[in-house]
Design an enzyme around this catalytic site. Structure first.
Site, PDB file in Angstrom:
ATOM      1  N   GLN A  92     -20.400  15.914   5.152  1.00 43.11           N
ATOM      2  CA  GLN A  92     -21.523  15.249   4.904  1.00 43.11           C
ATOM      3  C   GLN A  92     -22.380  15.061   5.510  1.00 43.11           C
ATOM      4  O   GLN A  92     -21.996  14.317   6.727  1.00 43.11           O
ATOM      5  CB  GLN A  92     -20.657  13.884   4.159  1.00 43.11           C
ATOM      6  CG  GLN A  92     -20.688  12.588   3.578  1.00 43.11           C
ATOM      7  CD  GLN A  92     -20.546  11.558   3.446  1.00 43.11           C
ATOM      8  OE1 GLN A  92     -20.524  11.114   4.753  1.00 43.11           O
ATOM      9  NE2 GLN A  92     -20.724  10.652   2.690  1.00 43.11           N
TER      10      GLN A  92
ATOM     11  N   GLU B 171     -13.301   5.626  -4.160  1.00 41.25           N
ATOM     12  CA  GLU B 171     -13.735   5.965  -2.613  1.00 41.25           C
ATOM     13  C   GLU B 171     -12.700   4.781  -1.450  1.00 41.25           C
ATOM     14  O   GLU B 171     -12.249   4.808  -0.706  1.00 41.25           O
ATOM     15  CB  GLU B 171     -14.650   6.197  -2.743  1.00 41.25           C
ATOM     16  CG  GLU B 171     -14.659   7.337  -1.418  1.00 41.25           C
ATOM     17  CD  GLU B 171     -16.148   7.379  -1.311  1.00 41.25           C
ATOM     18  OE1 GLU B 171     -16.505   7.361  -2.622  1.00 41.25           O
ATOM     19  OE2 GLU B 171     -16.362   7.612  -0.165  1.00 41.25           O
TER      20      GLU B 171
HETATM   21  C1  LIG Z   1     -15.736   8.464  12.290  1.00 39.42           C
HETATM   22  C2  LIG Z   1     -16.845   8.600  11.410  1.00 39.42           C
HETATM   23  C3  LIG Z   1     -17.029   9.292  10.417  1.00 39.42           C
HETATM   24  C4  LIG Z   1     -17.670   9.443   9.776  1.00 39.42           C
HETATM   25  N1  LIG Z   1     -18.011  10.597   9.125  1.00 39.42           N
HETATM   26  C5  LIG Z   1     -20.118  10.781   8.515  1.00 39.42           C
HETATM   27  C6  LIG Z   1     -19.752  11.725   8.185  1.00 39.42           C
HETATM   28  O1  LIG Z   1     -19.003  12.510   8.280  1.00 39.42           O
HETATM   29  N2  LIG Z   1     -21.180  11.862   7.627  1.00 39.42           N
HETATM   30  C7  LIG Z   1     -22.198  10.541   7.508  1.00 39.42           C
HETATM   31  O2  LIG Z   1     -22.785  10.254   6.961  1.00 39.42           O
HETATM   32  N3  LIG Z   1     -21.859   9.416   8.685  1.00 39.42           N
HETATM   33  C8  LIG Z   1     -20.762   9.678   8.502  1.00 39.42           C
HETATM   34  N4  LIG Z   1     -20.366   8.292  10.072  1.00 39.42           N
HETATM   35  C9  LIG Z   1     -21.042   7.639   9.689  1.00 39.42           C
HETATM   36  C10 LIG Z   1     -21.188   6.213   9.199  1.00 39.42           C
HETATM   37  O3  LIG Z   1     -21.653   6.035   7.681  1.00 39.42           O
HETATM   38  C11 LIG Z   1     -22.344   4.870   9.683  1.00 39.42           C
HETATM   39  O4  LIG Z   1     -21.871   5.012  11.069  1.00 39.42           O
HETATM   40  C12 LIG Z   1     -21.690   3.787   8.385  1.00 39.42           C
HETATM   41  O5  LIG Z   1     -23.111   3.833   7.807  1.00 39.42           O
HETATM   42  C13 LIG Z   1     -22.871   2.988  10.089  1.00 39.42           C
HETATM   43  O6  LIG Z   1     -24.271   2.939  10.634  1.00 39.42           O
HETATM   44  P1  LIG Z   1     -24.741   2.964  11.242  1.00 39.42           P
HETATM   45  O7  LIG Z   1     -23.784   3.508  12.424  1.00 39.42           O
HETATM   46  O8  LIG Z   1     -26.089   4.034  12.274  1.00 39.42           O
HETATM   47  O9  LIG Z   1     -25.031   1.274  11.740  1.00 39.42           O
HETATM   48  P2  LIG Z   1     -25.585   0.064  11.864  1.00 39.42           P
HETATM   49  O10 LIG Z   1     -26.333   0.822  10.165  1.00 39.42           O
HETATM   50  O11 LIG Z   1     -27.398   0.446  12.615  1.00 39.42           O
HETATM   51  O12 LIG Z   1     -25.117  -0.621  11.736  1.00 39.42           O
HETATM   52  C14 LIG Z   1     -25.012  -1.789  13.314  1.00 39.42           C
HETATM   53  C15 LIG Z   1     -24.338  -2.676  13.358  1.00 39.42           C
HETATM   54  O13 LIG Z   1     -25.270  -3.233  12.367  1.00 39.42           O
HETATM   55  C16 LIG Z   1     -24.182  -4.038  10.830  1.00 39.42           C
HETATM   56  N5  LIG Z   1     -25.075  -4.061  10.091  1.00 39.42           N
HETATM   57  C17 LIG Z   1     -26.407  -3.145   9.836  1.00 39.42           C
HETATM   58  N6  LIG Z   1     -27.158  -3.403   8.623  1.00 39.42           N
HETATM   59  C18 LIG Z   1     -26.286  -4.922   8.707  1.00 39.42           C
HETATM   60  C19 LIG Z   1     -26.761  -5.965   7.631  1.00 39.42           C
HETATM   61  N7  LIG Z   1     -28.150  -5.829   6.501  1.00 39.42           N
HETATM   62  N8  LIG Z   1     -26.309  -7.124   7.504  1.00 39.42           N
HETATM   63  C20 LIG Z   1     -25.455  -7.608   8.235  1.00 39.42           C
HETATM   64  N9  LIG Z   1     -24.975  -6.981   9.328  1.00 39.42           N
HETATM   65  C21 LIG Z   1     -26.202  -5.008   9.202  1.00 39.42           C
HETATM   66  C22 LIG Z   1     -23.291  -2.901  11.415  1.00 39.42           C
HETATM   67  O14 LIG Z   1     -22.905  -3.825  10.259  1.00 39.42           O
HETATM   68  C23 LIG Z   1     -23.296  -2.399  12.736  1.00 39.42           C
HETATM   69  O15 LIG Z   1     -21.534  -3.688  12.885  1.00 39.42           O
HETATM   70  C24 LIG Z   1     -19.423   8.400   9.904  1.00 39.42           C
HETATM   71  C25 LIG Z   1     -18.743   7.366  11.414  1.00 39.42           C
HETATM   72  C26 LIG Z   1     -17.768   6.953  11.303  1.00 39.42           C
HETATM   73  C27 LIG Z   1     -17.760   6.121  12.422  1.00 39.42           C
END
Ligand SMILES: Cc1cc2nc3c(=O)[nH]c(=O)nc-3n(C[C@H](O)[C@H](O)[C@H](O)COP(=O)(O)OP(=O)(O)OC[C@H]3O[C@@H](n4cnc5c(N)ncnc54)[C@H](O)[C@@H]3O)c2cc1C
Length: 388
Positions: free
Chosen positions: A129, A247
């Site tokens: 994905q 999901e």
């Molecule tokens: C094990 C694992 C597998 C994954 N696999 C995939 C995959 O196969 N494909 C894919 O596309 N993605 C994948 N991901 C990515 C996952 O979807 C993202 O990590 C997730 O959407 C969070 O985005 P970010 O890491 O950019 O954190 P950010 O969005 O930058 O968030 C950082 C911190 O800020 C907080 N935060 C952000 N916005 C807000 C808000 N509006 N209010 C309050 N708090 C907020 C979040 O909760 C978090 O604690 C995976 C992640 C993990 C950990």
């Protein structure tokens, strides 16, 4: 394609008969060395099991029978999942079956269905994905990877990150920006891309536990034909959003905290920790938290069985289950004392336990599938209707 026509109507069976049949098959056929493993299973480990499920017509429980699936209704689907979890079956790289397959079934052209669906069932196409980017995770609609039309092709440039098991995948389903002038959600399209296309480069990311679970994926002038577009141009957000609810229910199953509790109890008994009132208080509190989570899960399961759609309140289940799981793995480390911080399997008074791996594995659970903070925002806005 597997012998879809020969696949019986499992929904006509009683729940008990269906459960016994799934249980017997899983116990007989699932490789014992892969039970209750703590890291994401890789394709080379799972392809034999995939082949057995495919040959039996059981690889796609959620797909219609006429498309090679089992056509299970929600109640039978939950039984199927419960039996796999009960036996500790690992999740294969199954995003083709659980995620993009249903989207192709719903939005695909006849030619896309004819090409991708049989290959996804057989395991010839393994999907990953490609949604998240370095500056587009929770706020996914900010994604910048762009696809520009050039003659009969799209030309893709940009970068994805955290792409789970991308190095096992043959194909990636991608969200790309196709109209920079439109409002954030509106200029996005959904593409189905062969990982062997020139210009795609992978860089694996090793996680805290030392496992190569995900990758960065770079796109440098990647040229793919226009027939890789799934759904309408600039309407990829609608395609991506089509998979919700069920999901989140799957992620909220109490099985993982229950496994961790079993492990913790075994260690605590071996070390006589349950005689300690301080430890015992925390242990019992966590056990009750699991019971609460299981009751909540049961409530949502009943809702699905009645054919009712899940509401935004299912976010509560994801928060509760994942955070309980994390607290359990923390107490497991404490219970291990000096052995609790040593990597690998430890012998604690005759009980073999890996303390650190469950801890590491539970950490990202409050991030993937929508972080706990985002789930709390959803509850505040849509369930509690608090002012923003
Ligand atoms: C094990 C694992 C597998 C994954 N696999 C995939 C995959 O196969 N494909 C894919 O596309 N993605 C994948 N991901 C990515 C996952 O979807 C993202 O990590 C997730 O959407 C969070 O985005 P970010 O890491 O950019 O954190 P950010 O969005 O930058 O968030 C950082 C911190 O800020 C907080 N935060 C952000 N916005 C807000 C808000 N509006 N209010 C309050 N708090 C907020 C979040 O909760 C978090 O604690 C995976 C992640 C993990 C950990």
């Amino acid at each position: 394609m597997s012998a879809a026509a020969a696949i019986p109507d499992y929904n006509a069976k009683s729940d008990e008969d269906f459960r016994s049949e799934v249980r017997a098959f899983v116990e007989r056929e699932y490789p014992p060395q892969l039970r209750f493993i703590l890291q994401r299973a890789r394709w080379h480990e799972m392809k034999g099991w995939w082949g057995k499920l495919y040959a039996k017509g059981w690889i796609a429980p959620n797909w219609p029978r006429e498309d090679g699936g089992m056509g299970l209704d929600a109640g039978k689907m939950l039984i199927y999942m419960e039996e796999f979890e009960r036996h500790g079956c690992a999740r294969p790289p199954d995003q083709g079956i659980t995620q993009v397959g249903p989207l192709i079934l719903r939005f695909g052209t006849p030619a896309q269905k004819a090409w991708y669906l049989p290959r996804t069932l057989s395991g010839e196409c393994i999907w990953c994905q490609g949604y998240s980017e370095p500056n587009a995770g929770s706020d996914l609609a900010s994604l910048q990877t762009a696809a520009v039309i050039d003659g009969d092709d799209f030309v893709i440039n940009g970068q994805k990150i955290w792409t789970s098991l991308a190095d096992d995948a043959t194909h990636i389903y991608l969200l790309v920006r196709t109209d920079k002038s439109a409002k954030k959600q509106q200029g996005i399209s959904f593409l189905l891309v062969d990982m062997k296309t020139p210009g795609i480069q992978l860089r694996p990311i090793v996680n805290l536990a030392g496992h190569g679970e995900f990758c960065q994926v770079f796109f440098d002038n990647v040229r793919v034909p226009r027939n890789t577009l799934l759904g309408q141009m600039n309407d990829g957000w609608t395609v991506a959003k089509a998979l919700l609810g069920f999901e989140r229910l799957g992620i909220g199953s109490p099985r993982r905290p229950q496994y961790a509790l079993r492990r913790l109890e075994a260690v605590a008994r071996a070390k006589g920790l349950l005689e300690d009132p301080g430890f015992s208080d925390r242990f019992i509190a966590l056990k009750l938290d699991i019971e609460d989570g299981a009751a909540l899960y049961g409530r949502f399961v009943e809702q699905v069985k009645r054919g009712e759609p899940l509401g935004q309140d299912v976010s509560m289940l994801k928060i509760w289950t994942m955070e309980t799981w994390q607290r359990l793995t923390e107490l497991l480390i404490e219970a291990g004392a000096e052995q609790g911080v040593v990597a690998g399997v430890q012998d604690v008074a005759g009980v073999e336990t890996d303390f650190l791996n469950p801890f590491y594995y539970s950490r990202p659970a409050t991030i993937y599938g929508g972080s706990s903070e985002i789930q709390r925002n959803i509850l505040a806005k849509y369930v509690l209707k608090l002012p923003s």
